[in-house]
Design a protein around this motif. Structure first.
Motif: not given
Length: 279
Positions: A101, A134, A210-212, A275, A278-279
């Motif tokens: 994450q 990330l 990128q996660t977002n 972000g 999402r993980h």
């Protein structure tokens, strides 16, 4: 903040408050890439607010100074101390090179900050063989692309007063026109201009993991056209990136926090939270 170089500054919390221990709700590192020739007084407003909402986070500031960034090779030297610090965090185990994450929140301001982070992403890959770790990201007033009016406005901001602007206007116009000729009809000689490089690299999913991301931009921005930002956001979404668009109707360039601070920081906090969720 500790000065690592004339362009790189670091804040590390002295103590960990027991009620605010690091967790998924707090970035381990906040990387701030400031806008071109940003004054310390203005940057400090963002630094101090981050210290208040994420008291356990390290903060790494990378400045963009136009006169010191006239060439790509010099820009690489400017960001090198930031890369050394990032490598030290990974080597010590403070950060992971491939976290499950995000551990880093990247806050990018204007085209100057876009160029700084673009160089960081590229050099990190060149040095390690893998992408920058990330992270979640906030894009404030960026990225832009070349247009006569936008670049003209960037140069003219250095001139105040009617007389000074009247004198400078024809010279600035000639300079901006030359840039257009150099980077468009003569592109075979000049290569890619740095604004186009910014836009391309920040949507390169092999370089930028990128996660977002959230785009914060405004219709009152005369330096970066809001339509260019939205076009970049659309391209990012088409490549599978998770995108949030936040238009500040009356927000001038890198002044959206001043326009509506509560909304601005709500976006930042929600960007980080999304972000990590999402993980």
């Amino acid at each position: 903040m500790k000065k690592l170089s004339p362009f790189i500054y670091l804040y590390e919390p002295v103590t960990i408050i027991t009620t605010h221990r690091p967790s998924l709700e707090t970035p381990k590192l906040i990387l701030i890439a400031s806008w071109m020739d940003a004054q310390d007084l203005h940057i400090a407003k963002y630094i101090t607010h981050y210290q208040s909402i994420y008291p356990t986070s390290k903060i790494l500031l990378v400045k963009f100074v136009l006169k010191e960034s006239v060439s790509a090779s010099f820009t690489r030297k400017v960001v090198d101390p930031a890369l050394v610090y990032l490598h030290s965090l990974i080597d010590s185990g403070t950060l992971s090179s491939s976290p499950p994450q995000p551990e880093i929140l990247v806050h990018i301001f204007s085209n100057g900050g876009s160029a700084t982070t673009r160089t960081l992403y590229q050099l990190f890959r060149a040095q390690t063989g893998y992408a920058f770790p990330l992270h979640a990201a906030v894009y404030d007033s960026c990225p832009g692309v070349y247009s006569f009016t936008s670049v003209y406005s960037v140069f003219m901001v250095n001139f105040s007063g009617l007389v000074a602007r009247a004198v400078a206007a024809p010279f600035v116009s000639i300079l901006v026109l030359w840039f257009w000729i150099w980077y468009r009809p003569l592109k075979i000689l000049s290569g890619e201009d740095f604004l186009s490089a910014n836009s391309r690299v920040h949507n390169d999913v092999d370089l930028v993991q990128q996660t977002n991301r959230s785009y914060i931009y405004g219709k009152a921005d005369v330096m970066v056209d809001w339509r260019h930002v939205e076009r970049h956001a659309n391209h990012a979404a088409a490549k599978g990136l998770v995108v949030r668009r936040e238009m500040f109707e009356h927000g001038p360039h890198v002044s959206h926090m001043r326009t509506d601070g509560d909304r601005y920081w709500k976006i930042v906090k929600e960007t980080w939270k999304k972000g990590t969720m999402r993980h």
